[in-house]
Design an enzyme around this catalytic site. Structure first.
Site, PDB file in Angstrom:
ATOM      1  N   LYS A  31      -2.205  -1.594  -3.887  1.00 50.98           N
ATOM      2  CA  LYS A  31      -3.054  -0.407  -3.827  1.00 50.98           C
ATOM      3  C   LYS A  31      -2.236   0.858  -3.870  1.00 50.98           C
ATOM      4  O   LYS A  31      -1.240   0.922  -3.147  1.00 50.98           O
ATOM      5  CB  LYS A  31      -3.842  -0.502  -2.526  1.00 50.98           C
ATOM      6  CG  LYS A  31      -4.638   0.681  -2.152  1.00 50.98           C
ATOM      7  CD  LYS A  31      -5.312   0.433  -0.846  1.00 50.98           C
ATOM      8  CE  LYS A  31      -5.991   1.718  -0.465  1.00 50.98           C
ATOM      9  NZ  LYS A  31      -6.371   1.725   0.900  1.00 50.98           N
TER      10      LYS A  31
ATOM     11  N   LYS B  47       0.858  -1.186   0.000  1.00 46.16           N
ATOM     12  CA  LYS B  47       0.000   0.000   0.000  1.00 46.16           C
ATOM     13  C   LYS B  47       0.889   1.230   0.000  1.00 46.16           C
ATOM     14  O   LYS B  47       1.661   1.456   0.935  1.00 46.16           O
ATOM     15  CB  LYS B  47      -0.896  -0.012   1.236  1.00 46.16           C
ATOM     16  CG  LYS B  47      -1.766   1.215   1.352  1.00 46.16           C
ATOM     17  CD  LYS B  47      -2.748   1.095   2.492  1.00 46.16           C
ATOM     18  CE  LYS B  47      -3.564   2.359   2.646  1.00 46.16           C
ATOM     19  NZ  LYS B  47      -4.508   2.246   3.762  1.00 46.16           N
TER      20      LYS B  47
HETATM   21  C1  PBG Z   1      -7.445   3.026   5.657  1.00 47.18           C
HETATM   22  C2  PBG Z   1      -7.699   2.948   4.202  1.00 47.18           C
HETATM   23  C3  PBG Z   1      -7.523   3.932   3.212  1.00 47.18           C
HETATM   24  C4  PBG Z   1      -8.032   3.410   2.036  1.00 47.18           C
HETATM   25  C5  PBG Z   1      -8.455   2.122   2.324  1.00 47.18           C
HETATM   26  N1  PBG Z   1      -8.217   1.849   3.656  1.00 47.18           N
HETATM   27  C6  PBG Z   1      -7.073   5.332   3.282  1.00 47.18           C
HETATM   28  C7  PBG Z   1      -5.734   5.725   3.712  1.00 47.18           C
HETATM   29  O1  PBG Z   1      -4.818   4.925   3.858  1.00 47.18           O
HETATM   30  O2  PBG Z   1      -5.608   6.916   3.935  1.00 47.18           O
HETATM   31  C8  PBG Z   1      -8.104   4.140   0.734  1.00 47.18           C
HETATM   32  C9  PBG Z   1      -9.167   3.654  -0.198  1.00 47.18           C
HETATM   33  C10 PBG Z   1      -9.523   4.591  -1.289  1.00 47.18           C
HETATM   34  O3  PBG Z   1      -8.896   5.650  -1.517  1.00 47.18           O
HETATM   35  O4  PBG Z   1     -10.495   4.256  -1.981  1.00 47.18           O
HETATM   36  N2  PBG Z   1      -6.155   3.053   6.062  1.00 47.18           N
END
Ligand code: PBG
Length: 353
Positions: free
Chosen positions: A276, A208
């Site tokens: 992601k 991520k």
């Molecule tokens: C929580 C999380 C996030 C997303 C999914 N789980 C946001 C972040 O890390 O700030 C992002 C999903 C999206 O942008 O659709 N940590």
């Protein structure tokens, strides 16, 4: 030999009709490949549209059920649940994250009761929607006199494990930690097993990246670091919460590190891995695909979705064509499953590939 100017090999032969093109298509996107994100709030009759995420709302459990039913009817059988609580319910430790009466456990029980095992229920496991400072973990003082607090990795693991156990107890099939703390897959696996939840799987957001494409999601979940609820952390002269997530989410310049994160989470017992965002990181997805036999999930994140919506609204792009192409690209790069806010539209519209 062919006559001069006459090609011997003609790839166009297999592109001549739609039936031929379908017959030789290398990848497909079917409704069962899609996972629909759901933002769940407490209370009753709540349906709040999210301005930056057109077509997506925060829903109370009673409003969630008809939407899930509609998705199931269209063949979308998997859901990932995100809990959203009011700012005054947030605190420094994200206490509400493992509350059995919180929005996610309540939604899990209701969805399971309504749809039994027809639905695959995944839950996002992360503290950022529940902490007043908006970070994905618990904060602590790092070095003495530092201007910023740090995210305390190992204390956060305990909170995440408790949250995962609460979700498992309420009926999750799979918990999906998205916090990016080191060692959380092992910590969660251990806690689930101690609780007897051997059958509950872990989809690790292994890869991520710290991304500007999460902006609309943070509006939806009220989870921006330093957001409205964070104000009282600004004690004059004291250390501040970090301004962003760069100390735990990955740096977009790194590919080898993605392979390392994926290998670690696999070794710690992850059942599936997430990459992601999706479209800006297809190279990473393809490389992780080559490095593991685990099912892979790619998240077409809020910014990717909102960007296409905005372009379509501005008359710049054909939304259906662009969205289909994006989903195909994500599958072609190696994703088994795709988390997308467009899941219902795509499945109902019959424009998948
Ligand atoms: C929580 C999380 C996030 C997303 C999914 N789980 C946001 C972040 O890390 O700030 C992002 C999903 C999206 O942008 O659709 N940590």
């Amino acid at each position: 030999m062919s006559a001069p100017g006459r090609p011997l090999v003609r790839p166009r032969r297999l592109r001549r009709t739609a039936a031929l093109r379908d017959a030789v298509a290398e990848v497909h996107v079917h409704p069962e490949h899609l996972i629909l994100p759901l933002f769940v709030v407490g209370g009753q009759g709540r349906d709040t549209e999210i301005a930056s995420l057109p077509g997506v709302s925060r829903l109370s459990v009673d409003r969630l059920l008809p939407l899930a039913e509609r998705a199931l009817r269209a063949g979308v059988r998997s859901f990932v649940l995100f809990g959203v609580v009011d700012d005054d319910a947030k605190d420094a430790l994200g206490t509400r994250a493992d509350d059995e009466q919180g929005p996610v456990p309540r939604a899990l029980r209701a969805l399971r009761e309504a749809f039994g095992d027809d639905a695959v229920l995944l839950t996002d496991v992360c503290l950022c929607g529940y902490t007043d400072h908006g970070h994905c973990g618990v904060l602590a003082r790092g070095r003495p006199n530092a201007a910023e607090l740090v995210v305390d990795n190992d204390r956060t693991l305990l909170r995440l494990a408790a949250m995962a156990v609460a979700h498992a107890a309420a009926g999750a099939d799979v918990v999906a930690p998205s916090d990016m703390m080191d060692g959380r897959v092992a910590a969660i696996r251990g806690a689930l097993d101690d609780a007897g939840a051997f059958e509950v799987g872990i989809l690790s957001y292994a890869v991520k990246y710290a991304s500007a494409f999460y902006g609309p999601f943070r509006d939806a979940a009220g989870s921006s670091p330093g957001g409205a609820a964070a104000d009282h952390h600004d004690v004059a002269g004291g250390p501040r919460p970090p301004a962003d997530r760069a100390t735990y989410q990955m740096d977009g310049r790194n590919l080898r590190e993605a392979l390392r994160e994926a290998a670690l989470d696999e070794a710690e017992g992850a059942d599936m891995l997430m990459i992601k965002p999706a479209l800006p990181y297809l190279d990473v997805l393809a490389r992780v695909r080559a490095a593991t036999t685990l099912p892979l999930v790619a998240y077409q994140v809020s910014g990717e979705y909102a960007m296409l919506k905005a372009a379509a609204r501005a008359g710049v792009l054909d939304e259906v064509g662009a969205q289909r192409e994006a989903l195909v690209a994500i599958r072609r790069a190696g994703a088994d499953l795709i988390v997308t806010y467009a899941a219902i539209e795509a499945a109902e519209g019959g424009w998948l590939a």
